[in-house]
Design a protein around this motif. Structure first.
Motif, PDB file in Angstrom:
ATOM      1  N   GLU A 178      -9.204 -18.428 -14.253  1.00 32.77           N
ATOM      2  CA  GLU A 178      -9.532 -19.838 -13.710  1.00 32.77           C
ATOM      3  C   GLU A 178     -10.534 -19.562 -12.783  1.00 32.77           C
ATOM      4  OE1 GLU A 178      -6.082 -21.531 -11.854  1.00 32.77           O
ATOM      5  OE2 GLU A 178      -4.647 -20.954 -13.065  1.00 32.77           O
ATOM      6  N   THR A 187     -14.946 -24.094 -10.819  1.00 31.45           N
ATOM      7  CA  THR A 187     -15.826 -25.306 -11.580  1.00 31.45           C
ATOM      8  C   THR A 187     -17.087 -25.205 -10.655  1.00 31.45           C
ATOM      9  OG1 THR A 187     -15.006 -27.116 -10.022  1.00 31.45           O
ATOM     10  CG2 THR A 187     -13.617 -26.379 -12.200  1.00 31.45           C
ATOM     11  N   ASP A 234     -18.205 -28.212  -9.689  1.00 33.40           N
ATOM     12  CA  ASP A 234     -18.003 -29.030  -8.174  1.00 33.40           C
ATOM     13  C   ASP A 234     -17.473 -28.072  -7.284  1.00 33.40           C
ATOM     14  OD1 ASP A 234     -18.889 -31.383  -9.648  1.00 33.40           O
ATOM     15  OD2 ASP A 234     -17.002 -31.813 -10.356  1.00 33.40           O
ATOM     16  N   GLU A 235     -16.543 -27.067  -7.589  1.00 32.74           N
ATOM     17  CA  GLU A 235     -16.041 -26.445  -6.411  1.00 32.74           C
ATOM     18  C   GLU A 235     -17.177 -25.306  -5.926  1.00 32.74           C
ATOM     19  OE1 GLU A 235     -11.575 -25.772  -7.834  1.00 32.74           O
ATOM     20  OE2 GLU A 235     -13.014 -24.400  -8.745  1.00 32.74           O
TER      21      GLU A 235
END
Length: 100
Positions: A61, A64, A66-67
């Motif tokens: 995982e 992203t 955005d993260e």
């Protein structure tokens, strides 16, 4: 086992993202983002805050885009929010998660 991953940035630093059980013990999960020089230092930063059993196994995982943007624009480089996140929830500084 917590899910997580990392992303190496062009300057050599990394952003590590982990989905962990909430330290409050309320059954929720939280997504934690850490910006550090390397993966080992990112995990050490979390362990020094009291999250002792934090490991990164694999890259299932990764953070992203955005993260990554969120953690790079935060002065501490440590953020969290509930996972899976509702659309309106913003990122919180890590000290808000670890309050007694």
């Amino acid at each position: 086992m917590p899910g997580g991953g990392f992303s190496k940035l062009p300057n050599g630093s990394v952003v590590v993202a982990l989905t962990l059980p909430s330290p409050a013990g309320d059954g929720r999960k939280v997504r934690v983002l850490v910006h550090a020089a390397n993966r080992a230092r990112a995990l050490t930063r979390l362990r020094n805050l009291g999250l002792r059993a934090v490991y990164l196994r694999g890259n299932t995982e990764p953070p992203t885009p955005d993260e990554i943007t969120a953690v790079l624009h935060h002065p501490d480089g440590l953020l969290w929010r509930t996972a899976p996140h509702p659309g309106a929830e913003l990122w919180h500084p890590i000290r808000a998660l670890l309050r007694p």
